[in-house]
Design an enzyme around this catalytic site. Structure first.
Site, PDB file in Angstrom:
ATOM      1  N   CYS A  83     -12.315  37.617 -38.129  1.00 29.63           N
ATOM      2  CA  CYS A  83     -12.888  37.409 -39.446  1.00 29.63           C
ATOM      3  C   CYS A  83     -12.265  38.424 -40.397  1.00 29.63           C
ATOM      4  O   CYS A  83     -12.433  39.626 -40.228  1.00 29.63           O
ATOM      5  CB  CYS A  83     -14.400  37.597 -39.412  1.00 29.63           C
ATOM      6  SG  CYS A  83     -15.138  37.183 -40.979  1.00 29.63           S
ATOM      7  N   THR A 139       1.647  67.801 -25.957  1.00 25.39           N
ATOM      8  CA  THR A 139       0.970  68.290 -24.748  1.00 25.39           C
ATOM      9  C   THR A 139       0.392  67.122 -23.970  1.00 25.39           C
ATOM     10  O   THR A 139      -0.297  66.273 -24.534  1.00 25.39           O
ATOM     11  CB  THR A 139      -0.138  69.291 -25.149  1.00 25.39           C
ATOM     12  OG1 THR A 139       0.474  70.354 -25.863  1.00 25.39           O
ATOM     13  CG2 THR A 139      -0.863  69.837 -23.926  1.00 25.39           C
ATOM     14  N   SER A 176      -1.165  49.941 -19.886  1.00 24.62           N
ATOM     15  CA  SER A 176      -2.228  50.706 -20.528  1.00 24.62           C
ATOM     16  C   SER A 176      -3.400  50.845 -19.555  1.00 24.62           C
ATOM     17  O   SER A 176      -3.905  49.839 -19.036  1.00 24.62           O
ATOM     18  CB  SER A 176      -2.672  49.962 -21.791  1.00 24.62           C
ATOM     19  OG  SER A 176      -3.726  50.654 -22.396  1.00 24.62           O
ATOM     20  N   ALA A 177      -3.850  52.094 -19.332  1.00 25.21           N
ATOM     21  CA  ALA A 177      -4.839  52.364 -18.275  1.00 25.21           C
ATOM     22  C   ALA A 177      -6.177  51.663 -18.489  1.00 25.21           C
ATOM     23  O   ALA A 177      -6.836  51.265 -17.523  1.00 25.21           O
ATOM     24  CB  ALA A 177      -5.065  53.868 -18.161  1.00 25.21           C
TER      25      ALA A 177
END
Ligand code: PLP
Length: 390
Positions: free
Chosen positions: A335, A247, A209-210
């Protein structure tokens, strides 16, 4: 009249949650957010320019992973990549065999893996959640013992997002390979800071993940080794050679590739720098804060990860106090409707709930310096002592 500025400096120590976009990455993305705006599937010059950006990014990612460009599928992030890996492999097996199969994963995975596995249970799949030792390590021998004739996938993370423990993925891969079972690894926390050669790791599927390595949010990859069979989960257009319809986020993908290339290039210098900062932080904090303990493996851990339990406090209150002092940190405890819920990872390593509610994760990154660690170490002991008197 100039008023004195009483605001403390902001010190960001939550790089495991997300990182700041690198200016060089932003610069690489900007043309694709303005002039080069075409749809990468269009036939005209605008479309071809976008397509070239997309394919160049794919080649850059492949160079870091040591794989072929066509084995890289761009997604919307780590969560989608994990979902696609688990559901894609499992559903392919189900479509062939008309029944569920068996999946092996661990108790300390990210919820993107755990909840995908739970979802698959609802479709008849059986899931083994392997335990870990007190440092968070999975025993490769336990993976071998859990394998059954109907095992369709093993999914073991490369590095844990809470406690930073680095799992023996390459050792597990020799086992899965011998049994002909695909191995997926969630490498989201390892992106840009650990070696990611898919052949050395021996994985068949790998998620990244970038936004964990100074790239943009909402874009990731799933590496799929040629020959690994998946039932693709998103229907629509023919993008990503029919593996992921929609896309393409060209600017995001260009940002991901630039960020990965930059981080990987700095890794040899940055990983030891962070590890030295981390080790000083850990040693000093454990000495300065009574009744504090380290979570995760003492050495086999992400260079930027320090995770503690601090007895006699509640994490939420501590995080708010640190925030007022200018320090952004996090906790593994969440929480939920008023009650502090200890994390599944801390429970899996055997931390008692009453201790787990006082967990503190400090995750260092490119932005952090010795001065940041000094500031934290200067403030934290007094904050903890004060909270313990309340
Ligand atoms: N897997 C791990 C280990 C993570 O740490 C995260 C994010 O924190 C994810 C998956 C999800 O990634 P994303 O935020 O890109 O959906």
């Amino acid at each position: 009249m100039d008023l004195p500025n009483h605001n403390p400096p902001r010190i960001y120590m939550d790089n495991a949650a997300t990182t700041a976009l690198s200016p060089a990455v932003l610069e690489a993305m900007l043309p694709y957010l303005s002039g080069t705006f075409g749809n990468a599937s269009s036939i005209h010059a605008e479309g071809r320019a976008a397509h070239e950006g997309l394919e160049q990014a794919r080649r850059e990612v492949a160079a870091v992973l040591g794989c072929r460009a066509r084995e890289v599928v761009f997604t919307s992030g780590g969560t989608e990549s994990d979902n696609l890996a688990l559901k894609g492999v499992a559903m392919r097996y189900r479509s062939e065999h008309e029944r569920g199969g068996h999946i092996i994963t661990s108790q300390v995975e990210h919820h993107a893996v755990l909840h995908s596995a739970e979802y698959l249970s609802g479709f008849g799949f059986d899931v083994s959640y392997l335990p870990v030792d007190c440092d968070g390590l999975i025993d490769p021998a336990a993976v071998e013992q859990a394998i059954r004739p109907d095992t369709v996938l093993v999914s073991i993370m490369l590095a844990n997002n809470e406690i930073g423990t680095i799992e023996p993925v390459a050792e597990i891969a020799t086992i899965t390979k011998a049994h002909g079972i695909p191995l997926h690894s969630d490498a989201v926390q390892a992106g840009g800071i650990l070696p990611l050669s898919v052949d050395e790791l021996g994985v068949d599927l790998l998620s990244l993940s970038a936004h964990k390595f100074y790239g943009p949010k909402g874009v990731g990859i799933l590496y799929i080794r040629s020959g690994t069979s998946l039932l693709y989960q998103q229907q629509g257009g023919a993008q990503e050679t029919r593996r992921r319809a929609g896309t393409e986020n060209v600017a995001g993908v260009v940002g991901l590739a630039t960020a990965l290339k930059l981080a990987d290039g700095k890794r040899a210098v940055e990983a030891p720098r962070l590890a030295a900062l981390r080790d000083r932080l850990i040693a000093t904090l454990l000495a300065a804060v009574p009744h504090s303990t380290l979570n995760g493996h003492p050495t086999r851990r992400l260079p930027g990860n320090a995770n503690f339990c601090i007895a006699g406090i509640e994490a939420e209150t501590l995080l708010l106090r640190l925030d007022l002092l200018g320090i952004a940190a996090s906790s593994a405890s969440a929480c939920q409707s008023g009650a502090v819920e200890p994390s599944h990872v801390l429970r899996a390593i055997g931390v008692l709930d009453k201790l787990a509610v006082g967990s503190l994760r400090l995750s260092l990154g490119a932005n952090n310096t010795d001065a940041d660690v000094d500031y934290l170490l200067d403030k934290l002991p007094a904050v903890v002592a004060r909270l313990r008197t309340l």
